[in-house]
Design a protein around this motif. Structure first.
Motif, mmCIF file in Angstrom:
data_model
loop_
_atom_site.group_PDB
_atom_site.id
_atom_site.type_symbol
_atom_site.label_atom_id
_atom_site.label_comp_id
_atom_site.label_asym_id
_atom_site.label_seq_id
_atom_site.Cartn_x
_atom_site.Cartn_y
_atom_site.Cartn_z
ATOM 1 N N UNK A 42 -13.946 -106.524 23.502
ATOM 2 C CA UNK A 42 -14.871 -105.415 23.688
ATOM 3 C C UNK A 42 -14.061 -104.157 23.998
ATOM 4 N N UNK A 43 -13.972 -103.243 23.038
ATOM 5 C CA UNK A 43 -13.148 -102.047 23.215
ATOM 6 C C UNK A 43 -13.637 -101.154 24.357
ATOM 7 N N UNK A 44 -14.933 -101.214 24.661
ATOM 8 C CA UNK A 44 -15.489 -100.325 25.689
ATOM 9 C C UNK A 44 -15.106 -100.743 27.102
ATOM 10 N N UNK A 45 -14.658 -101.987 27.276
ATOM 11 C CA UNK A 45 -14.369 -102.471 28.630
ATOM 12 C C UNK A 45 -12.883 -102.754 28.857
ATOM 13 N N UNK A 46 -12.042 -102.514 27.876
ATOM 14 C CA UNK A 46 -10.619 -102.824 28.044
ATOM 15 C C UNK A 46 -10.015 -101.981 29.169
ATOM 16 N N UNK A 47 -9.077 -102.582 29.871
ATOM 17 C CA UNK A 47 -8.397 -101.907 30.975
ATOM 18 C C UNK A 47 -6.899 -101.918 30.685
ATOM 19 N N UNK A 48 -6.268 -100.740 30.749
ATOM 20 C CA UNK A 48 -4.844 -100.606 30.465
ATOM 21 C C UNK A 48 -4.195 -99.884 31.629
ATOM 22 N N UNK A 49 -3.106 -100.460 32.144
ATOM 23 C CA UNK A 49 -2.426 -99.862 33.296
ATOM 24 C C UNK A 49 -0.925 -100.024 33.147
ATOM 25 N N UNK A 50 -0.184 -99.043 33.655
ATOM 26 C CA UNK A 50 1.272 -99.108 33.695
ATOM 27 C C UNK A 50 1.713 -99.389 35.130
ATOM 28 N N UNK A 51 2.580 -100.396 35.278
ATOM 29 C CA UNK A 51 3.038 -100.838 36.591
ATOM 30 C C UNK A 51 4.543 -101.014 36.564
ATOM 31 N N UNK A 52 5.163 -100.900 37.723
ATOM 32 C CA UNK A 52 6.547 -101.356 37.800
ATOM 33 C C UNK A 52 6.533 -102.875 37.681
ATOM 34 N N UNK A 53 7.642 -103.428 37.222
ATOM 35 C CA UNK A 53 7.699 -104.886 37.089
ATOM 36 C C UNK A 53 7.541 -105.555 38.445
ATOM 37 N N UNK A 54 8.144 -104.977 39.481
ATOM 38 C CA UNK A 54 8.002 -105.545 40.821
ATOM 39 C C UNK A 54 6.548 -105.523 41.267
ATOM 40 N N UNK A 55 5.856 -104.445 40.974
ATOM 41 C CA UNK A 55 4.436 -104.346 41.337
ATOM 42 C C UNK A 55 3.623 -105.429 40.626
ATOM 43 N N UNK A 56 3.941 -105.655 39.368
ATOM 44 C CA UNK A 56 3.230 -106.701 38.642
ATOM 45 C C UNK A 56 3.499 -108.081 39.238
ATOM 46 N N UNK A 57 4.759 -108.385 39.554
ATOM 47 C CA UNK A 57 5.071 -109.701 40.108
ATOM 48 C C UNK A 57 4.365 -109.937 41.436
ATOM 49 N N UNK A 58 4.154 -108.888 42.208
ATOM 50 C CA UNK A 58 3.506 -109.006 43.519
ATOM 51 C C UNK A 58 1.999 -108.761 43.440
ATOM 52 N N UNK A 59 1.428 -108.931 42.253
ATOM 53 C CA UNK A 59 0.027 -108.572 42.048
ATOM 54 C C UNK A 59 -0.951 -109.351 42.918
ATOM 55 N N UNK A 60 -0.571 -110.552 43.391
ATOM 56 C CA UNK A 60 -1.490 -111.351 44.205
ATOM 57 C C UNK A 60 -1.292 -111.156 45.701
ATOM 58 N N UNK A 61 -0.318 -110.364 46.091
ATOM 59 C CA UNK A 61 -0.066 -110.182 47.523
ATOM 60 C C UNK A 61 -1.270 -109.570 48.224
ATOM 61 N N UNK A 62 -1.891 -108.584 47.605
ATOM 62 C CA UNK A 62 -3.059 -107.954 48.217
ATOM 63 C C UNK A 62 -4.205 -108.950 48.350
ATOM 64 N N UNK A 63 -4.402 -109.789 47.322
ATOM 65 C CA UNK A 63 -5.459 -110.804 47.395
ATOM 66 C C UNK A 63 -5.211 -111.764 48.551
ATOM 67 N N UNK A 64 -3.954 -112.158 48.735
ATOM 68 C CA UNK A 64 -3.644 -113.063 49.845
ATOM 69 C C UNK A 64 -3.954 -112.408 51.188
ATOM 70 N N UNK A 65 -3.575 -111.158 51.353
ATOM 71 C CA UNK A 65 -3.866 -110.475 52.618
ATOM 72 C C UNK A 65 -5.367 -110.412 52.869
ATOM 73 N N UNK A 66 -6.132 -110.155 51.817
ATOM 74 C CA UNK A 66 -7.589 -110.085 51.962
ATOM 75 C C UNK A 66 -8.175 -111.445 52.335
ATOM 76 N N UNK A 67 -7.706 -112.497 51.667
ATOM 77 C CA UNK A 67 -8.219 -113.839 51.960
ATOM 78 C C UNK A 67 -7.858 -114.283 53.377
ATOM 79 N N UNK A 68 -6.687 -113.900 53.827
ATOM 80 C CA UNK A 68 -6.324 -114.221 55.208
ATOM 81 C C UNK A 68 -7.197 -113.451 56.195
ATOM 82 N N UNK A 69 -7.461 -112.184 55.880
ATOM 83 C CA UNK A 69 -8.257 -111.353 56.782
ATOM 84 C C UNK A 69 -9.697 -111.839 56.874
#
Length: 442
Positions: A267-294
């Motif tokens: 679906x072209x209307x819903x596609x999401x495109x983002x530019x990240x540093x590679x380190x930021x991409x590798x740590x993409x789940x860190x925020x989710x973990x902090x939220x789940x712990x909280x």
């Protein structure tokens, strides 16, 4: 957690489903401490298991009536950029590995999605990541492993040095030896990535496009999910990552999006495109973990199930299970991962896989209420039913799951490689004291 965990801490794991009563916890400040414990435990028949990140789901890493080795002190990480290798202690986290490798402009070819697990724990179960379609398991990229066997012998093994032990240790569920260190292969790391999230209503179109992206060498990581749709059904999301070498310039994208994804049926209307540093991409789940712990969800029961399926079975198997009442909780409190794999990329002999070249990894990652054991029991029973149905279509269990398995189940699971595992067990853990929580042996 600071210091050595106490018995109460190691009596539970991330799954929060199975409790145990170990005799004690032994810190591993050195390999000698691990050897000393195993030399004592073996002749007395006392169970011993290793604990790194404590992320087992169904008591696999517990040692009821025995001793848990806290591997956290074995956390040294040394990078050798001239050889493109990294040596890490079993207790080091993958965050530690990433930090050391990226400092030299390098990275392991495959990394687990969640970087909080330990090196030893992930290698013992194989380890899947976003680049597994190309590079296989995390364990497939190991050059050398340092272990202590069930008799307390400290050994180093590799494809050329004690190859039988090397094969038995990687993805070997800790049955023949405890990993105390490993040397990993590294490759040059990109500095940045362009991430595409593409949405689909049809599972058939989703699988077709996901496979197309997995075959394209321009994408280093390809993963995906099934997500609840507003109409009560499900939609499917591909996450594909293309590496590039420089940060984006304002007004000029670093990649030709039309060339990379223009021929897809999302679906072209819903596609999401983002530019990240590679380190930021590798740590993409860190925020989710902090939220789940909280929110406390991190410490609730996790009756997860992971299966490897033949790709041709996915378009009927997955929608059918997501429509079942037993899986209703996934809509509100869970994640469904669905990613492509390639049979020829998976090398560890103790990682059974479906027949054929085109495979998919399906993970049902649920969170259950902490005060409703009946719900947890029903979900574990649902896991068993799904496992049997997966076997009927050629699927295979990934043992990182909340699923009770008897010795006969394990013999069937390992199939033709069972004699190899049993022989290695008798050679390197003749007293059968290691990692009994999996229940492989009668």
């Amino acid at each position: 957690m600071n210091g050595t965990p106490d018995v109460k801490d190691v009596a539970v794991d991330f799954g929060h489903i199975i409790d145990s009563c170990p005799l004690g916890v032994v810190a591993a400040p050195s390999v000698a401490a691990v050897r000393e414990l195993l030399c004592f435990a073996a002749p007395h028949g006392l169970p011993v298991s290793a604990r790194g990140g404590g992320q087992a789901l169904y008591g696999q890493g517990q040692a009821h009536g025995g001793y848990v080795v806290d591997m956290a002190p074995l956390n040294e990480v040394r990078c050798a950029p001239d050889r493109r290798t990294l040596t890490a202690g079993a207790g080091a986290s993958w965050r530690d590995v990433v930090r050391a490798a990226l400092a030299e402009g390098l990275t392991p070819p495959v990394l687990p999605d969640h970087l909080g697990g330990s090196v030893g724990g992930v290698l013992s179960t194989g380890g899947f990541g976003g680049s597994s379609h190309r590079y296989g398991l995390v364990a497939d990229r190991v050059r050398e492993v340092e272990v202590v066997t069930g008799t307390g012998e400290h050994l180093t093994c590799s494809p050329d040095r004690r190859p039988d032990l090397f094969r038995a240790v990687l993805a070997g569920l800790g049955q023949c030896a405890l990993i105390v260190g490993a040397t990993l292969a590294l490759v040059p790391a990109p500095t940045h990535v362009r991430r595409y999230r593409l949405y689909y209503d049809s599972p058939g179109t989703y699988v077709t496009d996901q496979r197309r992206l997995a075959r394209d060498p321009r994408f280093s990581h390809v993963t995906g999910q099934a997500r609840p749709a507003l109409d009560g059904g499900w939609q499917y999301m591909i996450e594909a990552v293309a590496p590039h070498a420089a940060p984006p310039c304002p007004g000029r994208p670093p990649a030709d999006d039309e060339l990379l994804i223009g021929d897809l049926d999302h679906d072209r209307d819903t596609e999401e495109i983002a530019d990240l540093s590679y380190a930021e991409y590798l740590h993409r789940l860190d925020r989710d973990e902090r939220l789940l712990r909280a929110t406390g969800e991190w410490h609730r029961p996790h009756p997860w199930l992971t299966l490897l399926l033949p790709e041709q079975a996915v378009t009927s198997f997955v929608p059918a299970l997501l429509a079942e009442d037993a899986q209703r909780g996934l809509r509100a409190c869970g994640t469904v991962q669905l990613r492509p794999l390639t049979g020829r990329a998976l090398h560890a002999p103790l990682m059974p896989r479906p027949a054929g070249e085109l495979l998919c990894l399906l993970s049902l990652m649920r969170t259950a209420p902490p005060d409703r054991p009946g719900v947890v029991r029903r979900l574990v029973a649902a896991n068993r039913a799904l496992y049997e149905r997966a076997r009927a279509v050629g699927g295979v269990l990934h043992p990182v799951a909340a699923l009770p398995m008897a010795p006969d189940d394990w013999r069937s699971h390992f199939g033709p490689v069972w004699p190899e595992l049993a022989g290695a067990k008798d050679r390197y853990d003749p007293h059968h004291i290691l990692t009994r929580g999996y229940g492989l042996w009668a």
